[in-house]
Design a protein around this motif. Structure first.
Motif, PDB file in Angstrom:
ATOM      1  N   PRO A  78       0.981  -0.974   0.070  1.00 56.10           N
ATOM      2  CA  PRO A  78       0.345   0.293  -0.015  1.00 56.10           C
ATOM      3  C   PRO A  78       1.044   1.497   0.149  1.00 56.10           C
ATOM      4  CG  PRO A  78      -0.886  -1.743   1.562  1.00 56.10           C
ATOM      5  CD  PRO A  78       0.370  -2.243   1.413  1.00 56.10           C
ATOM      6  N   VAL A 139     -10.878   2.423  -7.950  1.00 61.64           N
ATOM      7  CA  VAL A 139     -10.748   0.359  -6.784  1.00 61.64           C
ATOM      8  C   VAL A 139     -11.190  -0.775  -7.529  1.00 61.64           C
ATOM      9  CG1 VAL A 139     -11.817   1.864  -4.575  1.00 61.64           C
ATOM     10  CG2 VAL A 139     -13.206   0.899  -6.293  1.00 61.64           C
ATOM     11  N   HIS A 143      -8.661  -3.978  -6.526  1.00 63.09           N
ATOM     12  CA  HIS A 143      -9.229  -4.665  -5.944  1.00 63.09           C
ATOM     13  C   HIS A 143      -9.240  -6.149  -6.579  1.00 63.09           C
ATOM     14  CE1 HIS A 143     -11.140  -6.991  -2.653  1.00 63.09           C
ATOM     15  NE2 HIS A 143     -12.082  -7.894  -3.586  1.00 63.09           N
ATOM     16  N   SER A 149      -6.344  -5.908  -0.485  1.00 65.77           N
ATOM     17  CA  SER A 149      -7.956  -6.039  -0.114  1.00 65.77           C
ATOM     18  C   SER A 149      -8.344  -4.798   0.363  1.00 65.77           C
ATOM     19  CB  SER A 149      -7.085  -6.045   1.378  1.00 65.77           C
ATOM     20  OG  SER A 149      -6.715  -5.505   2.122  1.00 65.77           O
ATOM     21  N   PHE A 150      -9.557  -4.671   0.945  1.00 65.05           N
ATOM     22  CA  PHE A 150     -10.092  -3.518   0.759  1.00 65.05           C
ATOM     23  C   PHE A 150      -8.997  -2.320   1.677  1.00 65.05           C
ATOM     24  CE2 PHE A 150     -13.864  -5.567  -0.739  1.00 65.05           C
ATOM     25  CZ  PHE A 150     -14.509  -4.887  -2.332  1.00 65.05           C
ATOM     26  N   GLU A 151      -8.769  -3.139   2.832  1.00 64.81           N
ATOM     27  CA  GLU A 151      -8.040  -2.310   3.286  1.00 64.81           C
ATOM     28  C   GLU A 151      -6.869  -1.618   2.952  1.00 64.81           C
ATOM     29  OE1 GLU A 151      -5.558  -2.909   7.722  1.00 64.81           O
ATOM     30  OE2 GLU A 151      -7.529  -3.989   7.197  1.00 64.81           O
ATOM     31  N   GLU A 152      -5.891  -2.478   2.048  1.00 66.47           N
ATOM     32  CA  GLU A 152      -4.976  -1.876   1.351  1.00 66.47           C
ATOM     33  C   GLU A 152      -5.629  -1.372  -0.176  1.00 66.47           C
ATOM     34  OE1 GLU A 152      -1.888  -5.398   0.744  1.00 66.47           O
ATOM     35  OE2 GLU A 152      -4.205  -5.599   0.144  1.00 66.47           O
ATOM     36  N   GLY A 154      -8.181   1.101   0.886  1.00 67.17           N
ATOM     37  CA  GLY A 154      -7.954   2.294   1.521  1.00 67.17           C
ATOM     38  C   GLY A 154      -7.174   3.358   1.753  1.00 67.17           C
ATOM     39  N   GLN A 155      -6.008   2.495   1.824  1.00 67.65           N
ATOM     40  CA  GLN A 155      -4.765   3.209   2.019  1.00 67.65           C
ATOM     41  C   GLN A 155      -4.025   3.736   0.918  1.00 67.65           C
ATOM     42  OE1 GLN A 155      -2.193  -0.138   4.008  1.00 67.65           O
ATOM     43  NE2 GLN A 155      -3.403   0.166   5.564  1.00 67.65           N
ATOM     44  N   PRO A 161     -11.791   1.328   4.274  1.00 64.70           N
ATOM     45  CA  PRO A 161     -11.402   0.018   4.129  1.00 64.70           C
ATOM     46  C   PRO A 161     -13.001  -0.402   3.103  1.00 64.70           C
ATOM     47  CG  PRO A 161     -10.545  -0.332   6.077  1.00 64.70           C
ATOM     48  CD  PRO A 161     -10.502   1.293   5.240  1.00 64.70           C
ATOM     49  N   ALA A 164     -14.198   2.279   0.629  1.00 68.56           N
ATOM     50  CA  ALA A 164     -13.355   1.337  -1.239  1.00 68.56           C
ATOM     51  C   ALA A 164     -13.996   0.732  -1.327  1.00 68.56           C
ATOM     52  CB  ALA A 164     -12.880   1.073  -0.884  1.00 68.56           C
ATOM     53  N   LYS A 165     -14.975  -0.686   0.103  1.00 73.47           N
ATOM     54  CA  LYS A 165     -16.147  -1.259  -0.623  1.00 73.47           C
ATOM     55  C   LYS A 165     -16.894  -0.520  -1.141  1.00 73.47           C
ATOM     56  CE  LYS A 165     -16.843  -6.279   0.934  1.00 73.47           C
ATOM     57  NZ  LYS A 165     -17.519  -6.599   2.772  1.00 73.47           N
TER      58      LYS A 165
END
Length: 184
Positions: A78, A139, A143, A149-152, A154-155, A161, A164-165
């Motif tokens: 990220p 996104v 993804h 991941s959505f966490e990544e 988002g970063q 996150p 982003a999802k």
């Protein structure tokens, strides 16, 4: 696959730590591990292979300059994608100021997401992806194509996150709705 992803990230962390200590082989390892996915990501911004390759070089120059700002054991991917995104956005701002436009024959095919590939033929899906806002395209690419991941995600794009999802879900929903309208 999650185990492979964690192992890859641990390898990137080890390479980044070694690079921070001056190991140039570690820099080469980072470059080799990340050049392909970064080119794909940059391509979504500039739609030109040569320009994406130039921006990749700029990304690694910025990575070199910022290498001491990386703090282990944070994930490397990220952090590098955020640098890449910044490089691409600065390039786009510069192009807007110069009012440069790419000729249509330089536009590449947009990669097709597995989730929407089954909905329509490739040309239709590419057209619909191209009509989405930049945030939605980004996104989806990060993804669904690059497997982050959505966490990544988002970063990288600077959102939560969950945001982003939601963006990815809305983008796929928009593609489905457009297909339904066009079929009806």
């Amino acid at each position: 696959m999650a185990v492979d992803r964690r192992a890859e990230e641990q390898q990137l962390i080890a390479l980044m730590i070694a690079y921070q200590k001056g190991d140039m082989d570690a820099f080469t390892g980072l470059y080799e591990a990340l050049k392909r996915p970064l080119i794909r990501y940059l391509w979504t911004f500039v739609h030109n292979q040569t320009m994406a390759e130039d921006l990749l070089q700029e990304t690694f120059l910025q990575l070199h300059r910022a290498r001491q700002t990386y703090s282990p054991p944070r994930p490397v991917r990220p952090w590098i994608y955020a640098i890449t995104r910044h490089v691409a956005l600065m390039h786009l701002r510069s192009m807007r100021r110069r009012k440069e436009m790419l000729p249509d024959d330089d536009l590449p095919e947009i990669p097709i997401l597995p989730e929407v590939d089954q909905l329509a033929d490739r040309a239709t899906v590419q057209r619909l992806l191209g009509n989405l806002p930049r945030e939605a395209q980004e996104v989806l690419i990060l993804h669904h194509l690059l497997g982050m991941s959505f966490e990544e995600v988002g970063q990288i794009v600077g959102v939560a996150p969950g945001t982003a999802k939601v963006r990815a879900h809305r983008a796929i929903k928009k593609i489905r709705e457009t297909l339904t309208e066009e079929d009806g």
